[in-house]
Design a protein around this motif. Structure first.
Motif, short mmCIF file in Angstrom:
data_model
loop_
_atom_site.label_atom_id
_atom_site.label_comp_id
_atom_site.label_asym_id
_atom_site.label_seq_id
_atom_site.Cartn_x
_atom_site.Cartn_y
_atom_site.Cartn_z
N ARG A 20 12.89 -7.12 35.12
CA ARG A 20 11.95 -8.23 35.18
C ARG A 20 12.22 -9.25 34.08
N SER A 21 12.71 -8.79 32.94
CA SER A 21 13.00 -9.71 31.84
C SER A 21 14.14 -10.66 32.15
N LEU A 22 14.92 -10.37 33.19
CA LEU A 22 16.04 -11.23 33.57
C LEU A 22 15.65 -12.31 34.58
N ILE A 23 14.43 -12.24 35.12
CA ILE A 23 14.02 -13.21 36.13
C ILE A 23 13.85 -14.58 35.48
N ASN A 24 14.50 -15.58 36.06
CA ASN A 24 14.46 -16.95 35.53
C ASN A 24 14.86 -16.98 34.06
N ASN A 25 15.83 -16.17 33.72
CA ASN A 25 16.31 -16.06 32.35
C ASN A 25 17.76 -16.55 32.31
N PRO A 26 18.07 -17.58 31.53
CA PRO A 26 19.44 -18.10 31.51
C PRO A 26 20.46 -17.13 30.92
N LEU A 27 19.98 -16.09 30.22
CA LEU A 27 20.90 -15.13 29.63
C LEU A 27 21.69 -14.41 30.72
N TYR A 28 23.01 -14.53 30.67
CA TYR A 28 23.93 -13.93 31.64
C TYR A 28 23.78 -14.51 33.04
N SER A 29 22.97 -15.54 33.21
CA SER A 29 22.79 -16.13 34.53
C SER A 29 24.08 -16.80 34.99
N ASP A 30 24.36 -16.69 36.28
CA ASP A 30 25.56 -17.35 36.81
C ASP A 30 25.25 -18.21 38.03
N VAL A 31 23.97 -18.48 38.28
CA VAL A 31 23.59 -19.39 39.35
C VAL A 31 22.26 -20.04 38.99
N ARG A 32 22.15 -21.33 39.33
CA ARG A 32 20.90 -22.06 39.11
C ARG A 32 20.40 -22.60 40.44
N PHE A 33 19.08 -22.59 40.59
CA PHE A 33 18.44 -23.16 41.77
C PHE A 33 17.55 -24.32 41.33
N VAL A 34 17.44 -25.29 42.20
CA VAL A 34 16.42 -26.34 42.06
C VAL A 34 15.48 -26.16 43.24
N VAL A 35 14.23 -25.80 42.94
CA VAL A 35 13.36 -25.24 43.98
C VAL A 35 12.12 -26.11 44.18
#
Length: 323
Positions: A20-35
């Motif tokens: 849950r701590s990774l949800i909407n978390n830029p850490l290690y993220s490799d995709v972005r959405f514009v929602v």
């Protein structure tokens, strides 16, 4: 003899909390959405979404390449509903609510409220404001998440009330959810007068309103149903910028004008001259039923009484009693 292996399980709560701590978390993220219409930026992890959902597996294919690609735009889903979907994909759980709530001092990534923060991360995932279960259900349907859909449907049926039922009916009709549609119609039949006064009723589409007007089991008198249909048509006319009679055309033929007393029919006819709602031919058919005092004399008019139809003197001449 070889001893068979044994699968052991650790505690699920810490595992769920970590994900849950990774949800909407830029850490290690490799995709972005514009929602959504508000164009909320949301961070996610491609491998997790792809292995949990076929929609995202197709959407986030290898053509995106490594690194942080250009944002993937998803404009039709509200940001809060999208975050709820992510929460389910990451943790296999999501908190559902009967109605939308707007808690003060809380927002997506804003100040206030409790959030889960990963060390060194300046943008923690914060629980989104509670949103209506139907928004989550709609997102689950659009993304083909069968398990989430079934959980949402089970929750909707459990908490169905007057304020929710018309909105749920609209979702059921839009997405072809037959069992939910039947439950909503049965609920409205039992709570007709209250349901007709809700905002959800006024926002129904014509295909969603039709099965209600065709029902014999509505606990409401025809005079009140005519008023509700007029209010519905006025709202639709204002939204669509079309004449009231044009908006009402697909549904008004289901109004059973022959059930109205002559004085009521005369008043309706006068109001119809000032604000057209019902085709003149339909009113003429109702008058024909009165003149000939036979229900079968007005084939174009509905003469069958509903459960909530109030008795009137001329009803004894109708050949089609309430069933």
């Amino acid at each position: 003899m070889e001893i068979p292996g044994l699968v052991v399980h650790g505690e699920s709560a810490p595992f769920s909390t970590a994900l849950r701590s990774l949800i909407n978390n830029p850490l290690y993220s490799d995709v972005r959405f514009v929602v959504g219409q508000e164009r909320q930026e949301v961070f996610a992890h491609r491998c997790l979404l792809a292995c949990r959902c076929n929609f995202f597996q197709r959407l986030l294919g290898p053509e995106l390449g490594p690194g942080l690609p250009s944002p993937v735009v998803l404009s039709t889903v509200p940001a809060e509903a999208f975050l709820a979907v992510l929460e389910f994909l990451y943790t296999n759980s999501v908190k559902l609510h009967r109605h939308s709530v707007s808690p003060s001092g809380r927002g997506l990534g804003g100040e206030g409220g409790d959030g889960l923060r990963d060390k060194g991360n300046s943008l923690p995932f914060r629980q989104p404001p509670p949103l209506q279960v139907l928004e989550v259900l709609t997102a689950a349907l659009e993304y083909g998440l069968e398990e989430l859909r079934e959980l949402c449907l089970e929750f909707v049926v459990k908490v169905l009330d007057v304020e929710l039922v018309c909105e749920a009916l609209q979702v059921a009709v839009t997405f072809g959810l037959g069992p939910l549609q039947e439950r909503c119609i049965a609920f409205i039949e039992a709570h007709s007068q209250e349901a007709l006064r809700t905002r959800g009723f006024l926002e129904l589409s014509a295909p969603a309103l039709l099965p209600l007007l065709r029902s014999d089991k509505l606990c409401v008198d025809e005079a009140e149903l005519v008023l509700a249909a007029r209010s519905w048509a006025r709202v639709g006319a204002a939204v669509l910028e079309r004449p009231v009679a044009e908006v009402a055309a697909p549904v008004v033929q289901e109004l059973r004008l022959a059930l109205l007393a002559p004085a009521e029919l005369s008043a309706l006819e006068e109001q119809n001259r000032q604000e057209p709602l019902i085709p003149v031919e339909q009113i003429v058919e109702a008058w024909k039923c009165h003149a000939l005092r036979r229900g079968d004399a007005a084939r174009g008019a509905r003469c069958r009484r509903r459960r909530g139809t109030l008795p009137r003197e001329h009803h004894r001449f109708l050949d089609l009693p309430f069933k």
